[in-house]
Design an enzyme around this catalytic site. Structure first.
Site, short mmCIF file in Angstrom:
data_model
loop_
_atom_site.label_atom_id
_atom_site.label_comp_id
_atom_site.label_asym_id
_atom_site.label_seq_id
_atom_site.Cartn_x
_atom_site.Cartn_y
_atom_site.Cartn_z
CB THR A 391 -0.90 -0.07 1.27
OG1 THR A 391 -1.78 -1.18 1.15
CG2 THR A 391 -1.73 1.16 1.52
CG ASN A 411 -5.26 -6.05 -0.98
OD1 ASN A 411 -4.71 -5.77 0.09
ND2 ASN A 411 -6.07 -7.07 -1.10
N GLY A 484 -0.77 -3.44 5.33
CA GLY A 484 -1.87 -4.36 5.60
C GLY A 484 -2.33 -4.24 7.04
N1 GLY Z 1 -5.56 -3.49 1.27
C1 GLY Z 1 -5.12 -3.33 2.60
C2 GLY Z 1 -6.06 -2.56 3.44
O1 GLY Z 1 -6.83 -1.78 2.93
O2 GLY Z 1 -6.07 -2.74 4.62
#
Ligand code: GLY
Length: 581
Positions: A391, A411, A484
């Site tokens: 991210t 993601n 994440g």
């Molecule tokens: N894709 C990771 C999150 O939004 O937490």
């Protein structure tokens, strides 16, 4: 020549002058001595304005916009578009994100441009006939893609909070970088090589990312299709993405691989303004992202649960401090799994989750000597945590004192690994952030329940935690991270490193971190954080531990009482860069 054109030329000149001077026009760079035309600076102190982003060319894009009279939101938008070019693993137009804003006057706002499930999505779409989750379906390829939100989000932010009159200017740096190319860093080369086989398998050709089998530091990455897509967005605003040629290319790409997104899904996408999550930690006021992110609620729960304890006296990474923080993290993430999801689809009990009595009760079974097994809190399945954190975050403060904290994502690294044929940008694999089946972990090992089940049009739960902090009613910190599920605990720990342990911003960001997320019932800790004696003490208290290379990658700005701005990137991403004046 109009202003816009001269601006365009100025940009090309700015970006390419160092490359021209170094005479490095060949497509193959090579060794570490390669002059990329930019260098990353991890930390610095500025008088008036500061940006921290994941790439020097993106920081420079934002800086130029502020120099042209743009505010923090304008700069953040320019950074977002530039990252889509120079940081394709996570910077994006094919993904989504969140922006938390605090104006110089103290007005706050939270913008949600998270992806949405396509209309044809359904609760069991990743299950086989026996009701088991089909591995990889929500993470790789066309079915993993949520309807992208970034372009709508940037337009919404510009319309409501932008200071420049020209949207076009905000895209110019990105277009220039895509059209003329930029020299890739060693870390980008290594990542492109790591995913080469995925790119070849999943994509139509020709594709700029598979032009070379082995990329090297200094290679020139030119993205003409992406430049054309950005030009359409520049000229038509969101219509240039959600309608017309780009939208048709997205839908054609979906049809090629069995994806679900339709022209109607794209036309129907809207970004949403949400009420920020706000609360206090001692003399500090925390402003963060509400659902569909879990970030703000989990962060405030953890801060409020830890507040009654004298962790400053106990000390940084002292055994009682770590034990307490782990137990607090465990309890907050248990609530995340059970209660958090898209508030447009599920009645998230925000007030109850932040109620001081509720949080006190949650800590009533805290034992200072022993770990509380997660099974004692709630029984859900468990699985080891993988280590991939993709991210990206940008923090900006402008000379007027406006602040923007932006986290955006595809993601996984390069999302679902699919580049939209003819349009040149990666698509997200955000559908994996839904709970495909209650209790079954996603790629971050996170479990969920009905609150985060898939439904048409729904937004998947996120851990992104763009945050702004006030102290005595003044701007104090702007921060956030990729990473994440570890994002929220990283923001929590970096804040405590400063607010309780008195570290400088840079030390607070670089300090080793640990993470517990309820399930799996294990403390992840960064390599070299603790010695074997300390780890044995944790085991004796009933904790399990797992060493990992690294966790979330913080990008933070602190405003000092004298008004100066300290900016810090994170050693965990060598390309993190601060810029300002
Ligand atoms: N894709 C990771 C999150 O939004 O937490």
């Amino acid at each position: 020549m109009n202003y816009q054109n001269s601006y365009h030329l100025a940009w090309q000149y700015l970006i390419f002058l160092p490359i021209i001077l170094s005479g490095l026009w060949s497509c193959d760079g090579g060794s570490h001595e390669v002059d990329l035309g930019y260098t990353a600076q991890r930390t610095a102190v500025f008088d008036s304005a500061a940006i921290v982003s994941a790439h020097p060319l993106a920081s420079e894009a934002g800086l130029q916009i502020m120099r042209q009279g743009g505010n923090a939101v304008d700069a953040a938008i320019a950074v977002q578009f530039a990252l889509a070019v120079v940081y394709p693993r996570a910077g994006n137009i094919g993904g989504g994100g969140f922006m938390v804003i605090r104006t110089a006057e103290g007005q706050t706002a939270a913008l949600d441009y998270r992806e949405r499930a396509p209309a044809a999505a359904h609760k069991d779409m990743y299950l086989d006939s026996l009701g088991n989750v089909i591995e990889g379906l929500s993470t790789r390829g066309h079915l993993a893609v949520g309807v992208p939100g970034t372009v709508a989000g940037m337009w919404e932010a510009f319309t409501k909070f932008g200071q420049l009159e020209s949207w076009e200017m905000l895209l110019e740096p990105a277009i220039s970088l895509a059209q003329n190319g930029f020299r890739i860093s060693a870390t980008e080369a290594a990542r492109l090589n790591r995913y080469h086989d995925d790119f070849v398998e999943l994509n139509t050709q020709p594709n700029v990312f598979t032009r070379k089998k082995t990329w090297k530091e200094g290679d020139l990455l030119v993205q003409p299709q992406l430049a054309a897509t950005l030009r359409a967005i520049q000229q038509q605003g969101p219509k240039g993405f959600y309608q017309g040629k780009v939208a048709e290319l997205i839908v054609a790409e979906m049809k090629r691989g069995g994806g679900l997104i339709t022209l109607e899904d794209l036309r129907n996408y809207t970004a949403s303004w949400r009420t920020p999550i706000e609360g206090r930690y001692k003399n500090y006021r925390i402003i963060s992202m509400p659902p569909p992110s879990s970030g703000g609620i989990v962060l405030l729960q953890m801060l409020q649960m830890v507040a009654p304890y004298p962790i400053k006296e106990w000390g940084f990474h002292a055994l009682p401090t770590v034990h307490l923080m782990v137990e607090v993290e465990r309890r907050a993430y248990a609530d995340r799994a059970a209660y958090l999801g898209d508030p447009d689809y599920y009645p998230v009990p925000i007030a109850q989750l932040l109620d001081p009595d509720y949080l006190k009760a949650k800590m009533s079974d805290f034992d200072p000597q022993r770990a509380t097994p997660s099974t004692a809190l709630q029984a859900l399945s468990t699985q080891p945590l993988p280590e991939h954190f993709e991210t990206t975050h940008t923090s900006v403060v402008d000379p007027q004192g406006n602040a923007a904290s932006v986290t955006t994502t595809l993601n996984s690294n390069y999302g679902c690994k699919i580049v939209v044929g003819g349009a040149g940008f990666f698509l997200n694999n955000e559908m994996d952030d839904f709970s495909a089946k209650p209790g079954v972990p996603n790629q971050f090992g996170l479990v969920g329940a009905e609150a985060n089940a898939i439904a048409p049009g729904k937004r998947m739960l996120s851990s992104m935690t763009p945050t702004i902090v006030e102290h005595d009613n003044s701007l104090r910190y702007v921060l956030g991270a990729p990473g994440g599920s570890t994002i929220i605990t990283a923001v929590f720990q970096v804040l405590l490193n400063q607010m309780e342990f008195g570290m400088s911003l840079d030390s607070a960001v670089q300090a080793p971190r640990f993470h517990h997320q309820f399930l799996p019932d294990v403390i992840m800790y960064e390599r070299n954080a603790w010695d074997s004696t300390f780890i044995a003490q944790l085991h004796a208290m009933g904790h399990q531990t797992k060493e990992v290379d690294r966790m979330a990658v913080i990008k933070a700005i602190a405003r000092l009482p004298n008004g100066k701005l300290v900016a810090a990137g994170d050693h965990r991403n060598p390309d993190d860069d601060v810029a300002g004046w």
